[in-house]
Design a protein around this motif. Structure first.
Motif: not given
Length: 435
Positions: A5-6, A101-108
């Motif tokens: 998970f990225v 990745y399997a999943k990505v969370l964008l917290a930019t």
């Protein structure tokens, strides 16, 4: 290779997402990428206690330094993610490395809105810890500062400057600061507060250009009407823009931030977003809103983590933010679009700065702001969430506990066969961003 998970963005939202994933029992790889050299930290203090020198740098960090290794979170600071390859499910780093990745969370997050004619070193913006350190030092040398922008950042910086005995000229384009967020009734409270502390607050002020020395450093400003204001430094706080470039390049839906549903899922089922950058659908409000404040960055990641793991979760928290300026401490709960209310009720005294203000529509509480009165936030949130009509006379009577006002409203609503079960009506206009 274990499932990865990225998380892109090593701020509060990114760090809390990593924490939430581990708390939910995720045992795969977690990679947390941040462009800054610092480990994840919280930003509110940068314009409040840290800027004033009343809290130490160590207090701003989300986790102790050893936390990431102990929880097997691969924290990579000073690392920029340049692209998301959705087809092959990997991200690309600035050094050319590809990470699957399997999943990505964008917290930019978001970045300060910059003045178009200001050079790269001529003015101060406040977003990173380095900005706060530089500005705090500048206050020790300066006699006068010009602050462009009367939003939350501008007002909090003004309070910090006055605490440092620096003269402040604050330029606000509107009639009064915070007019869109608070309306004229409560915006006046903050206008009077700053003027009472010696701030030269100039409303209806339109900036012409920055006046700079030969070395490019700002030495003042010139307004459109020709007025020149000399200063030792210029601070700009005219809002922020969500960091959506990565999402846009990847073909994700973007509209005033990265568009996500109530589960914080983007238009790609394997990519999520949280924090300042997320324009999330809010079930209670029935519309998308994007809030640039600490509470969303703190609270949304737990929902995002569950959604990434395939668990059922929706983000429906009552919007919340807070501010500290001089002797005024406040908390605001709820959501009101400009002009979306028909009355403001105050219990307590605005003169003594001990009161609670409520924004109402059809006798239903849309939002409440408690000023120097504590331990009422949860009741205010419940009033907002309930959507029940309240007794305005009782609401304004500080001798009647808010909990009793709420209980009475719920009881009356339950007896009213025509009462609606839905939450308070909301305009479909866009959100009012908050720093």
């Amino acid at each position: 290779m274990s499932e990865a998970f990225v998380i892109v963005g090593a701020g509060l939202a990114g760090a809390k997402a990593a924490e939430a994933l581990r708390a939910q029992g995720f045992s795969g790889r977690i990679l947390l990428f941040g462009t800054e050299p610092e480990r994840p930290y919280e930003r509110p203090g940068l314009s409040k206690s840290f800027l004033q020198g009343t809290s130490e740098r160590e207090n701003i960090y989300v986790h102790p330094k050893h936390w990431y290794a102990e929880h097997h979170v691969e924290l990579r600071t000073s690392t920029t993610v340049t692209a998301i390859d959705r087809e092959h499910k990997h991200i690309r780093l600035a050094n050319g490395q590809q990470v699957p990745y399997a999943k990505v969370l964008l917290a930019t997050g978001a970045s300060p809105r910059e003045l178009p004619d200001a050079g790269p070193h001529s003015v101060y913006y406040l977003r990173r810890v380095e900005d706060a350190i530089q500005l705090r030092f500048a206050f020790t040398k300066a006699k006068r500062v010009v602050i462009v922008g009367g939003g939350w950042i501008g007002l909090e910086v003004a309070a910090a400057a006055r605490a440092a005995k620096v003269e402040v000229v604050l330029l606000e384009r509107g009639e009064v600061p915070l007019l869109r967020i608070l309306g004229p009734e409560m915006a006046k409270v903050f206008t009077d507060l700053h003027r009472s502390h010696g701030v030269d607050l100039r409303t209806g002020a339109r900036l012409g250009h920055i006046i700079a020395n030969a070395d490019g450093r700002a030495k003042g400003v010139e307004l459109v009407d020709g007025t020149r204001i000399e200063a030792d430094l210029v601070v700009v706080g005219v809002g922020a823009l969500p960091n959506t470039a990565l999402a846009e390049a990847a073909g994700l839906a973007v509209d005033n931030g990265i568009t996500v549903d109530e589960h914080l899922r983007t238009s790609d089922p394997d990519i999520f977003a949280a924090g300042d950058v997320a324009n999330a659908f809010h079930p209670m409000l029935g519309q998308h809103i994007r809030m640039e404040h600490w509470f969303n960055a703190l609270s949304q990641p737990a929902v995002a983590a569950k959604s990434m793991l395939g668990l059922e979760a929706s983000y429906d928290q009552v919007p919340y933010f807070y501010s500290d300026q001089y002797e005024l401490g406040m908390e605001y709960s709820g959501f009101v679009v400009p002009g979306g209310y028909d009355q403001v009720i105050v219990r307590g005294s605005t003169d003594t700065l001990e009161f609670v203000a409520f924004w109402l529509k059809d006798c239903r509480v849309l939002a409440g702001m408690n000023v120097n009165i504590w331990d009422v936030t949860e009741t205010i949130k419940e009033l907002v969430r309930s959507g029940v009509a309240v007794d305005v006379v009782k609401l304004s009577d500080a001798s009647i506990p808010l909990a009793d006002v709420l209980a009475n409203a719920k009881d009356t609503g339950a007896k009213d066969t025509g009462a609606k079960s839905a939450g308070p009506a909301r305009s479909a206009d866009g959100p009012d961003q908050v720093h």
